[in-house]
Design a protein around this motif. Structure first.
Motif, PDB file in Angstrom:
ATOM      1  N   MET A   1       0.809  -1.211   0.000  1.00  0.00           N
ATOM      2  CA  MET A   1       0.000   0.000   0.000  1.00  0.00           C
ATOM      3  C   MET A   1       0.846   1.265   0.000  1.00  0.00           C
ATOM      4  SD  MET A   1      -2.905  -1.064  -0.519  1.00  0.00           S
ATOM      5  CE  MET A   1      -3.670   0.553  -0.452  1.00  0.00           C
ATOM      6  N   THR A   2       2.023   1.208   0.572  1.00  0.00           N
ATOM      7  CA  THR A   2       2.923   2.365   0.505  1.00  0.00           C
ATOM      8  C   THR A   2       3.269   2.650  -0.952  1.00  0.00           C
ATOM      9  OG1 THR A   2       3.865   1.938   2.682  1.00  0.00           O
ATOM     10  CG2 THR A   2       5.200   3.249   1.143  1.00  0.00           C
ATOM     11  N   LYS A   3       3.547   1.604  -1.710  1.00  0.00           N
ATOM     12  CA  LYS A   3       3.868   1.788  -3.129  1.00  0.00           C
ATOM     13  C   LYS A   3       2.644   2.253  -3.920  1.00  0.00           C
ATOM     14  CE  LYS A   3       8.106  -0.522  -4.077  1.00  0.00           C
ATOM     15  NZ  LYS A   3       8.899  -0.881  -5.265  1.00  0.00           N
ATOM     16  N   VAL A   4       1.466   1.754  -3.556  1.00  0.00           N
ATOM     17  CA  VAL A   4       0.237   2.188  -4.225  1.00  0.00           C
ATOM     18  C   VAL A   4       0.015   3.677  -3.997  1.00  0.00           C
ATOM     19  CG1 VAL A   4      -2.277   2.008  -4.212  1.00  0.00           C
ATOM     20  CG2 VAL A   4      -0.883  -0.068  -4.202  1.00  0.00           C
ATOM     21  N   ARG A   5       0.156   4.124  -2.740  1.00  0.00           N
ATOM     22  CA  ARG A   5      -0.057   5.542  -2.431  1.00  0.00           C
ATOM     23  C   ARG A   5       0.969   6.434  -3.120  1.00  0.00           C
ATOM     24  NH1 ARG A   5      -1.702   3.292   2.592  1.00  0.00           N
ATOM     25  NH2 ARG A   5       0.426   3.342   3.411  1.00  0.00           N
ATOM     26  N   ASN A   6       2.160   5.917  -3.330  1.00  0.00           N
ATOM     27  CA  ASN A   6       3.193   6.689  -4.032  1.00  0.00           C
ATOM     28  C   ASN A   6       3.082   6.560  -5.548  1.00  0.00           C
ATOM     29  OD1 ASN A   6       4.310   7.522  -1.596  1.00  0.00           O
ATOM     30  ND2 ASN A   6       5.777   5.827  -1.520  1.00  0.00           N
TER      31      ASN A   6
END
Length: 353
Positions: free
Chosen positions: A294-299
């Motif tokens: 999810m960190t990568k999704v948000r970025n």
């Protein structure tokens, strides 16, 4: 001397009749030159040393001839098939360069791999998804290009892999992922397991793809008439008769199907699709509980999406997309449209368990 003998043998063989006949009509020098190109290409593929000054000229000719052979047999001596240009048509300069590329050394192969990796990493997740959609369209329309690598492109893959997509798919033999999306060697990182379900091994594999290979799209791919999902709908008393590990796997799938909700569906095909897509959605939602994903999704470095492959038509439908930063404004997140060709979005809980 070895190259001359090989070239003469190639020139005398009817290995590509519809092309060789055309080339012979142009004279023995052209036939011999192209045969020599084949000899150099064969020698290089066998690991023999070929000087850099020769590799470009003969490698290009050999590649052009072989590409023409793969293209099919129209255009004999009286047709339009004669000549190197006709053997290796290209839509633009870049595709021609890719078609004729030959790596005669590991240094060249590593350089080619580095350049390809840079291009892959520069892509946005949405662009990667769009290419998958185009590849599937080519597949079901019967116009697949089957981007199978040359011997030298395969050699470039020795040093590294740089897929742009990770797919959690089913083990079913009718769902060959690379073929369904018309992708080549090294393009997809595929994890296949019955029922495309997450467990310790499958999620660990996907974590590797996301954090170490930096894939841009993470997909869960279900399919029509999935045997594992169908079996998971059986009563628990029957599942308990299966071997222990299979019982555990089927019960894990069963727990997310919500069969009570589907009891009213009487049409068997509609029920099949609904159950399979429900399973896919549950796996996508489980992926959103991974903080690293999810960190990568948000970025905006990663897009997660579900998909359904219809065996009977070859078409893949995309849905349940997770993309962008949905934590800023919930109202905006809910109203946000999915990517082109995707039917729905999923907004995960703000504080997943």
């Amino acid at each position: 001397a070895t190259f001359v003998k090989t070239a003469k043998r190639v020139a005398s063989l009817p290995l590509i009749p519809f092309r060789v006949a055309s080339l012979r009509s142009r004279g023995p020098s052209v036939t011999m030159a192209l045969a020599t190109g084949l000899a150099f290409g064969a020698a290089a593929a066998s690991g023999l040393a070929v000087s850099a000054s020769c590799s470009g000229q003969w490698g290009t000719i050999a590649s052009a001839l072989l590409a023409g052979a793969r293209a099919g047999g129209s255009g004999g001596s009286g047709g339009s098939g004669g000549g190197v240009a006709a053997l290796a048509p290209a839509k633009d300069a870049d595709s021609l360069k890719d078609l004729l590329w030959q790596g005669f050394s590991m240094e060249e192969a590593r350089k080619h791999a580095d350049e390809a990796q840079s291009r892959a990493l520069a892509q946005a997740p949405g662009d990667v998804l769009a290419e998958l959609q185009r590849g599937n369209a080519r597949f079901w329309m019967g116009t697949s290009v089957r981007p199978e690598s040359t011997a030298f492109e395969r050699r470039a893959l020795i040093s590294k892999q740089f897929p742009s997509v990770a797919i959690l798919g089913c083990s079913d033999s009718r769902v060959p992922t690379e073929i369904v999306f018309d992708q080549g060697l090294g393009d997809l990182f595929v994890v296949r397991v019955a029922g495309n379900a997450l467990d310790t091994a499958t999620i660990a594999s996907l974590q590797y793809a996301v954090h170490h290979l930096n894939v841009k799209v993470l997909m869960v791919l279900g399919h029509e008439l999935c045997g594992a999902v169908k079996a998971a709908q059986l009563p628990k008393i029957l599942l308990e008769k299966e071997p222990a590990q299979l019982e555990m796997a089927l019960k894990a799938i069963k727990s997310g199907l919500g069969q009570e909700r589907l009891a009213h569906l009487e049409d068997s095909r509609a029920l099949d699709r609904e159950v399979v897509t429900t399973n896919v959605k549950k796996q996508v939602e489980r992926l959103t509980r991974d903080k690293g994903f999810m960190t990568k999704v948000r970025n905006q470095e990663l897009l997660i999406v579900g998909a359904f492959y219809e065996i009977s038509s070859g078409i893949v439908d995309f849905f349940h997309e997770v993309s962008g930063d949905d934590t800023v404004d919930l109202a905006v997140a809910v109203s946000k449209q999915p990517s082109r060709g995707v039917t729905s979005r999923y907004v995960p809980a703000r504080n997943p368990a």
